[in-house]
Scaffold this motif. Structure first.
Motif, short mmCIF file in Angstrom:
data_model
loop_
_atom_site.label_atom_id
_atom_site.label_comp_id
_atom_site.label_asym_id
_atom_site.label_seq_id
_atom_site.Cartn_x
_atom_site.Cartn_y
_atom_site.Cartn_z
N THR A 59 14.89 -2.87 15.54
CA THR A 59 14.30 -3.76 14.54
C THR A 59 13.56 -4.90 15.22
OG1 THR A 59 15.98 -3.23 12.88
CG2 THR A 59 14.83 -5.33 12.62
N ALA A 60 14.17 -5.48 16.25
CA ALA A 60 13.53 -6.59 16.96
C ALA A 60 12.21 -6.14 17.59
CB ALA A 60 14.47 -7.14 18.03
N ILE A 61 12.23 -5.01 18.25
CA ILE A 61 11.01 -4.50 18.88
C ILE A 61 9.94 -4.26 17.82
CG2 ILE A 61 9.99 -2.53 20.12
CD1 ILE A 61 12.74 -2.28 21.56
N ASN A 62 10.33 -3.62 16.72
CA ASN A 62 9.39 -3.33 15.64
C ASN A 62 8.79 -4.62 15.06
OD1 ASN A 62 8.06 -1.64 13.66
ND2 ASN A 62 9.61 -2.32 12.20
N LEU A 63 9.62 -5.63 14.81
CA LEU A 63 9.12 -6.88 14.24
C LEU A 63 8.16 -7.59 15.19
CD1 LEU A 63 12.34 -8.27 12.51
CD2 LEU A 63 10.30 -7.34 11.41
N VAL A 64 8.51 -7.64 16.47
CA VAL A 64 7.64 -8.33 17.43
C VAL A 64 6.30 -7.61 17.53
CG1 VAL A 64 7.33 -8.99 19.85
CG2 VAL A 64 9.55 -9.30 18.76
N SER A 73 19.16 -12.52 7.10
CA SER A 73 19.75 -11.28 7.62
C SER A 73 19.38 -11.05 9.08
CB SER A 73 19.31 -10.09 6.77
OG SER A 73 17.95 -9.81 6.96
N LEU A 74 18.44 -11.83 9.62
CA LEU A 74 18.05 -11.68 11.02
C LEU A 74 18.83 -12.61 11.95
CD1 LEU A 74 14.16 -11.29 10.82
CD2 LEU A 74 15.90 -9.50 11.05
N PHE A 75 19.21 -13.79 11.44
CA PHE A 75 19.94 -14.75 12.27
C PHE A 75 21.36 -14.29 12.51
CE2 PHE A 75 16.78 -18.10 11.96
CZ PHE A 75 17.05 -18.89 13.06
N ASN A 76 21.87 -14.59 13.69
CA ASN A 76 23.25 -14.31 14.06
C ASN A 76 24.18 -15.10 13.14
OD1 ASN A 76 25.75 -15.27 15.71
ND2 ASN A 76 25.09 -13.36 16.67
N ASN A 77 25.09 -14.41 12.45
CA ASN A 77 25.98 -15.04 11.47
C ASN A 77 26.90 -16.08 12.10
OD1 ASN A 77 25.02 -13.65 9.23
ND2 ASN A 77 26.41 -11.94 9.57
N PHE A 121 19.65 -13.25 17.35
CA PHE A 121 19.08 -12.18 16.54
C PHE A 121 20.19 -11.21 16.14
CE2 PHE A 121 16.89 -8.29 15.55
CZ PHE A 121 15.74 -8.70 14.91
N LYS A 122 20.44 -11.15 14.84
CA LYS A 122 21.46 -10.26 14.27
C LYS A 122 22.78 -10.43 15.00
CE LYS A 122 18.75 -6.94 11.74
NZ LYS A 122 19.53 -6.56 10.59
N ARG A 123 23.31 -9.37 15.58
CA ARG A 123 24.64 -9.47 16.18
C ARG A 123 24.63 -10.11 17.57
NH1 ARG A 123 27.16 -6.47 19.54
NH2 ARG A 123 28.99 -6.29 18.24
N PHE A 124 23.45 -10.38 18.10
CA PHE A 124 23.34 -10.87 19.47
C PHE A 124 23.06 -12.38 19.52
CE2 PHE A 124 21.73 -6.48 19.51
CZ PHE A 124 22.66 -5.92 20.36
N ILE A 182 9.15 -9.86 8.06
CA ILE A 182 10.31 -10.74 8.26
C ILE A 182 10.74 -11.32 6.92
CG2 ILE A 182 11.06 -12.91 9.30
CD1 ILE A 182 9.41 -12.09 11.74
N GLU A 183 9.80 -11.74 6.11
CA GLU A 183 10.14 -12.29 4.81
C GLU A 183 10.78 -11.24 3.91
OE1 GLU A 183 6.32 -13.91 3.84
OE2 GLU A 183 6.66 -15.71 5.04
N ASN A 184 10.34 -9.99 4.00
CA ASN A 184 10.95 -8.92 3.21
C ASN A 184 12.39 -8.67 3.63
OD1 ASN A 184 8.67 -8.47 1.66
ND2 ASN A 184 7.93 -6.78 2.92
N VAL A 185 12.64 -8.70 4.93
CA VAL A 185 14.00 -8.51 5.43
C VAL A 185 14.84 -9.75 5.14
CG1 VAL A 185 15.37 -8.20 7.53
CG2 VAL A 185 13.27 -6.91 7.23
#
Length: 174
Positions: free
Chosen positions: A42-47, A62-66, A12-15, A55-58
């Motif tokens: 963001t993770a807490i809010n989405l869950v 942009s959520l997956f770790n690059n 998730f993102k940077r993690f 999630i589709e709007n974001v």
């Protein structure tokens, strides 16, 4: 036994992975810019929202770790190696049997909610065909988004288990 309040993230993102325990009263996230404070919120809010449209709007991209995505694209691109993203919010005792179970990465009997993004198995043949091409891009659009309780039942934003409010001051103009 008192269960802790915690969040667990994978890809998730940077993690790549994160497990963070919270106090039941007050928590303050302190860190340098780009250290992941907003990603945790963001993770807490989405869950808690249970909203696929959020999630589709974001955008899954942009959520997956690059780094995980780049490593996959530079690998042999096997279907079974496609990364999975999840965010789990472990809750203290909610006295709600719908939340209690072991459908979590720890396989512990606790209360909580989970968001998981994984390749849609019904589209596995299409995904395999796409990944065969040398110039294939990552198949985000072939991922399914699923919200579940730790009991294993699906949920949506229509049936919210926890009321919450996220105030994002970056979205507020002065």
């Amino acid at each position: 036994m008192k269960h802790s309040i915690r969040i667990k993230l994978q890809n998730f993102k940077r993690f790549r992975t994160l497990a963070l325990d919270f106090e039941s009263s007050l928590n303050i996230l302190i860190g340098d810019n780009e250290s992941g404070k907003s990603s945790i919120l963001t993770a807490i809010n989405l869950v808690l929202s249970g909203s696929k449209s959020k999630i589709e709007n974001v955008g899954l991209e942009s959520l997956f770790n690059n780094e995980v995505i780049t490593e996959f694209i530079n690998s042999e691109k096997k279907y079974e190696d496609l990364p999975v993203l999840f965010a789990e919010v472990y809750l203290n005792e909610q006295n709600n049997p719908d939340l209690h179970g072991n459908n979590n990465s720890d396989s512990r009997q606790v209360d909580g909610l989970r968001l998981e993004c994984r390749p849609n198995e019904e589209l596995s043949k299409e995904i395999v065909d796409i990944l065969k091409h040398p110039e294939a891009i990552f198949p985000f659009e072939f991922y399914s988004i699923r919200f579940t309780t730790f009991q294993g039942e699906g949920f949506t934003g229509y049936r919210k288990y926890i009321r919450h409010l996220l105030i994002d001051n970056s979205q507020i103009s002065s």
